[in-house]
Design a protein around this motif. Structure first.
Motif, PDB file in Angstrom:
ATOM      1  N   PRO A   1      38.366  48.798  38.150  1.00  0.00           N
ATOM      2  CA  PRO A   1      39.833  48.857  38.027  1.00  0.00           C
ATOM      3  C   PRO A   1      40.549  48.869  39.375  1.00  0.00           C
ATOM      4  CG  PRO A   1      38.811  50.377  36.490  1.00  0.00           C
ATOM      5  CD  PRO A   1      37.725  49.891  37.391  1.00  0.00           C
ATOM      6  N   ARG A   2      40.017  49.623  40.332  1.00  0.00           N
ATOM      7  CA  ARG A   2      40.675  49.683  41.645  1.00  0.00           C
ATOM      8  C   ARG A   2      40.596  48.342  42.369  1.00  0.00           C
ATOM      9  NH1 ARG A   2      39.726  54.382  46.240  1.00  0.00           N
ATOM     10  NH2 ARG A   2      41.296  53.622  47.708  1.00  0.00           N
ATOM     11  N   LYS A   3      39.461  47.664  42.230  1.00  0.00           N
ATOM     12  CA  LYS A   3      39.312  46.362  42.885  1.00  0.00           C
ATOM     13  C   LYS A   3      40.230  45.321  42.228  1.00  0.00           C
ATOM     14  CE  LYS A   3      34.602  46.978  44.649  1.00  0.00           C
ATOM     15  NZ  LYS A   3      34.554  48.432  44.530  1.00  0.00           N
ATOM     16  N   VAL A   4      40.352  45.380  40.886  1.00  0.00           N
ATOM     17  CA  VAL A   4      41.280  44.475  40.201  1.00  0.00           C
ATOM     18  C   VAL A   4      42.711  44.758  40.645  1.00  0.00           C
ATOM     19  CG1 VAL A   4      42.276  43.886  37.951  1.00  0.00           C
ATOM     20  CG2 VAL A   4      39.800  44.054  38.210  1.00  0.00           C
ATOM     21  N   GLN A   5      43.055  46.043  40.756  1.00  0.00           N
ATOM     22  CA  GLN A   5      44.396  46.412  41.214  1.00  0.00           C
ATOM     23  C   GLN A   5      44.692  45.794  42.574  1.00  0.00           C
ATOM     24  OE1 GLN A   5      46.919  48.587  39.666  1.00  0.00           O
ATOM     25  NE2 GLN A   5      47.994  47.466  41.261  1.00  0.00           N
ATOM     26  N   THR A   6      43.705  45.776  43.439  1.00  0.00           N
ATOM     27  CA  THR A   6      43.885  45.197  44.782  1.00  0.00           C
ATOM     28  C   THR A   6      44.224  43.715  44.710  1.00  0.00           C
ATOM     29  OG1 THR A   6      42.369  46.806  45.773  1.00  0.00           O
ATOM     30  CG2 THR A   6      42.759  44.765  46.989  1.00  0.00           C
ATOM     31  N   VAL A   7      43.475  42.949  43.897  1.00  0.00           N
ATOM     32  CA  VAL A   7      43.683  41.501  43.900  1.00  0.00           C
ATOM     33  C   VAL A   7      44.930  41.083  43.124  1.00  0.00           C
ATOM     34  CG1 VAL A   7      41.250  40.960  44.271  1.00  0.00           C
ATOM     35  CG2 VAL A   7      42.108  41.129  41.941  1.00  0.00           C
TER      36      VAL A   7
END
Length: 454
Positions: free
Chosen positions: A195-201
């Motif tokens: 989720p955090r990595k998706v939030q970044t992109v």
């Protein structure tokens, strides 16, 4: 179905254990310890010391070991302990992911088949455990395999690690109910920090985190989406990936996972839909995903949800060329195409709808689809308008759109750069042919209808 909450991904309430947990707490506590188990359930193996028993296992295939695990609970527990030993780890956790063949077994099974068998082995060995404990044990076994991690492999495009992890999970979770699969997804999110990595992109400028975009694409496709046989399973996992996010982020994430990529480095090509007409290959993944969500199998999506997603997608990262939008609608199928156009008719966006109708005809001409499909689609859309006046206005807008586009393309031919002259002339050629064939089909349809009334 569960609702989105917490840190941006699906959280599942603590319900009662699934049907496989029909034993006492004391039995669960003893699962991973063989010392307390009666030796009589080992059968002929009770005469063998543990070290010899484990040596025998080295001569069995992974499929044979998984069959052996069903003989008795005691043998199953011994196998669980064997898997955790250094020798069992070396034997079972093959990591030659950058070579499609098993070392020394060029005629043997592929490494993907090996991990399918391993998934079945761990499924059978942990059958009596609650889902939470099964996942913890599986993670303990697989945690040292770096290529199973979202950012673990230095060369993810040329690695089979995520695919092996995907087929392993598919076999392990086959037949599990939705609640259990929710727990699996949440567990994977925690392990991978997805989720955090998706939030970044999705919150960054498109292309500013190219390597992370690629890794998210590969993880979602190879681990969560690619290995399912039934469309309902694929729809379930794609829904888990998309639903926690607002619609605008869903569209961006859908493009990252299924949009066109560079053949050289695999990175997402964000300008593909903006700079010029694209081909079916670049749009097929997006169209298939949209059809999957529109299916009745995808229970958490309404038709309005999917149409809104298509609308948002057509401006990722900026407004697409209308020809690319029309091509995506055609590839998405009749129902989605009609529903999308009908929504514009209901909202009285006749001019916008007319331009889209012209580009549908143009795509039919370029891609060699039957032009009578475009005419029938226009007929169907006309019925959505409430009055004859609205229908006539729409038809007039279609004719105006054809005329304006011909003039614009002619202007481009006359004033264009010498390098672009051939391309501009070819576009004009296709448009004029599309207009002629479109009206020919209308004349044919009119004549057939007149003949039927005589």
């Amino acid at each position: 179905m569960p609702s989105a909450a917490g840190p941006g991904y699906t959280l599942i309430p603590n319900h009662k254990h699934r049907r496989s947990n029909r034993r006492s707490r004391q039995q669960q506590g003893n699962t991973l310890h063989t010392d307390s188990q009666p030796l009589s359930t080992l059968g002929d193996f009770k005469a063998l010391p543990l070290e010899i028993f484990q040596m025998v296992l080295n001569y069995l295939s992974v499929k044979d070991i998984s069959m052996l695990s069903m003989v008795s609970k005691t043998i199953s527990n011994r196998l669980v302990n064997y898997i955790s030993t250094p020798s069992g780890n070396r034997r079972l956790l093959l990591q030659d992911f950058h070579n499609p063949e098993l070392p020394g077994e060029r005629e043997g099974p592929s490494i993907l088949e090996h991990y399918k068998s391993l998934g079945l082995l761990l499924k059978r060995c942990t059958f009596l455990l609650p889902t939470k404990d099964r996942l913890k044990y599986v993670h303990k076994v697989l945690s040292e395999v770096s290529c199973f991690k979202l950012t673990g492999c230095p060369s993810p495009l040329h690695c089979l690690g995520l695919q092996c992890y995907g087929v392993f999970l598919q076999v392990l979770t086959a037949g599990w109910d939705d609640l259990e699969c929710h727990r699996v997804f949440n567990f994977l999110c925690e392990l991978s920090n997805l989720p955090r990595k998706v939030q970044t992109v999705v919150s960054s400028k498109p292309g500013s985190a190219r390597k992370l975009e690629l890794r998210i694409r590969l993880f979602c496709r190879r681990v969560l989406l690619n290995h399912w046989i039934h469309r309902s399973d694929s729809a379930f996992w794609l829904t888990r990936i998309l639903k926690p996010w607002p619609m605008v982020n869903q569209a961006r994430l859908l493009y990252i996972i299924f949009g066109p990529v560079s053949p050289l480095d695999g990175h997402v090509v964000w300008q593909k839909m903006i700079e010029g007409p694209t081909d079916e290959t670049s749009l097929k993944g997006l169209a298939d995903a949209i059809k999957l969500l529109y299916d009745t199998e995808a229970r958490e999506w309404t038709a309005d949800d999917v149409i809104s997603l298509v609308d948002e997608l057509s401006v990722v990262p900026r407004e697409w060329l209308l020809e690319n939008n029309a091509r995506l609608l055609i590839l998405s199928g009749n129902n989605i195409c009609f529903t999308f156009m009908a929504s514009k008719a209901v909202n009285r966006r006749a001019v916008e709808l007319a331009r889209l109708m012209v580009f549908l005809a143009l795509v039919c001409e370029k891609d060699l689809y039957c032009m009578d499909w475009a005419v029938k689609m226009m007929q169907k859309v006309c019925k959505v308008f409430g009055t004859a006046g609205e229908r006539n206005n729409f038809l007039q807008c279609v004719e105006n759109a054809f005329a304006h586009m011909v003039m614009d393309m002619l202007q481009a031919v006359l004033s264009g750069d010498p390098e672009e002259e051939d391309s501009s002339f070819l576009n004009l050629f296709h448009l004029v042919n599309a207009q002629a064939n479109f009206h020919k089909e209308i004349l044919y349809m009119t004549m057939r209808n007149n003949s039927n009334t005589l």
